[in-house]
Design an enzyme around this catalytic site. Sequence first.
Site, PDB file in Angstrom:
ATOM      1  N   SER A 142       0.847  -1.192   0.000  1.00  0.00           N
ATOM      2  CA  SER A 142       0.000   0.000   0.000  1.00  0.00           C
ATOM      3  C   SER A 142       0.880   1.239   0.000  1.00  0.00           C
ATOM      4  CB  SER A 142      -0.873  -0.011   1.260  1.00  0.00           C
ATOM      5  OG  SER A 142      -1.536   1.217   1.472  1.00  0.00           O
ATOM      6  N   TYR A 155      -2.865  -0.588  10.487  1.00  0.00           N
ATOM      7  CA  TYR A 155      -2.773  -0.833   9.045  1.00  0.00           C
ATOM      8  C   TYR A 155      -1.417  -0.384   8.518  1.00  0.00           C
ATOM      9  CZ  TYR A 155      -4.167  -0.994   4.139  1.00  0.00           C
ATOM     10  OH  TYR A 155      -4.237  -1.287   2.799  1.00  0.00           O
ATOM     11  N   LYS A 159       1.426  -2.829   6.886  1.00  0.00           N
ATOM     12  CA  LYS A 159       1.821  -2.684   5.486  1.00  0.00           C
ATOM     13  C   LYS A 159       3.296  -2.311   5.344  1.00  0.00           C
ATOM     14  CE  LYS A 159      -1.955  -3.873   3.427  1.00  0.00           C
ATOM     15  NZ  LYS A 159      -1.988  -5.100   2.591  1.00  0.00           N
TER      16      LYS A 159
END
Length: 297
Positions: A142, A155, A159
């Site tokens: 990402s 998150y 990532k």
Amino acid sequence: MPVTRSPLHSRTAVVTGAARGLGAGLARELSRRGAKVALLGREERTLAEVRDSLPGESACWEADVTDERAMLRAAAEIRARFGPPSVVVANAGVAEGGPFAEADLAVWRRVVEVNLVGSAVTARTFLADLLDARGYFLQVASLASIGAAPMMSAYCASKAGVESFAHALRAEVAHRHVGVGIAYINWTDTDMVRDADEFAVLRELRGHMPPPARKVYPVSYVADRLVGAVERRRPAVYVPGWLRATQLVRGAMPPVVTLLSRRELPRLAAAEPFTATGLLGAGGRADQAADPAAPTR
């Protein structure tokens, strides 16, 4: 004019998180290019619906990517059904948002477990097949792997972790002729992103990004670009393409994000108090439903 057959034709490809969103889109594009597709995910009914929509040979297995035994069972059945896979896409992922100080650590931990540990379990499960086939592993990462954002600590941490994991794995298996790619993607039109937009703080934070960075891209467009990278065994793919430029300035991004957050977060908090979101999207809710003891939003 002769039609060029995809190098994926008749090869076995595994996609995790294939029940919906980008995973389903990747499965469709791989199938369209002639691959035999094994779909893995938490939602048996939805997986079956995706399987039945594919133009080519496919099958689905319900498995939690963090469950090593379940993944090994699925891998054995995939080999028996299609033969050893030579393409594996680690796409499964969940997200949550909100202030870290108020985060339910069980939810925070689950995001890291699915996104990072689940990717490692996926790679470990199929690594022997990839070594034998001189295959290719694609790790879906990402923009959050490059530049962290407030209110998305789990998150972003996960990532960033999968990016480092993929770099390390690539260095370990390069001499065995296994390709390892990293997919850096921005906002994609999945239920996870749509769910995030229901929360004012996450919606506003995206709205304060530069115009190119806040655009949401269709699943079909992102899947097409990623499968093209699989065909070419790319070490990295950026969707949209301008994300590649962020690698040149990634060292400057944390202080810029901090400066903007210092200005904007108090204003946003005054308009609407920040709250934890719990797991986002239908996939996140399905993950929680599969483990009723897990915390809810």
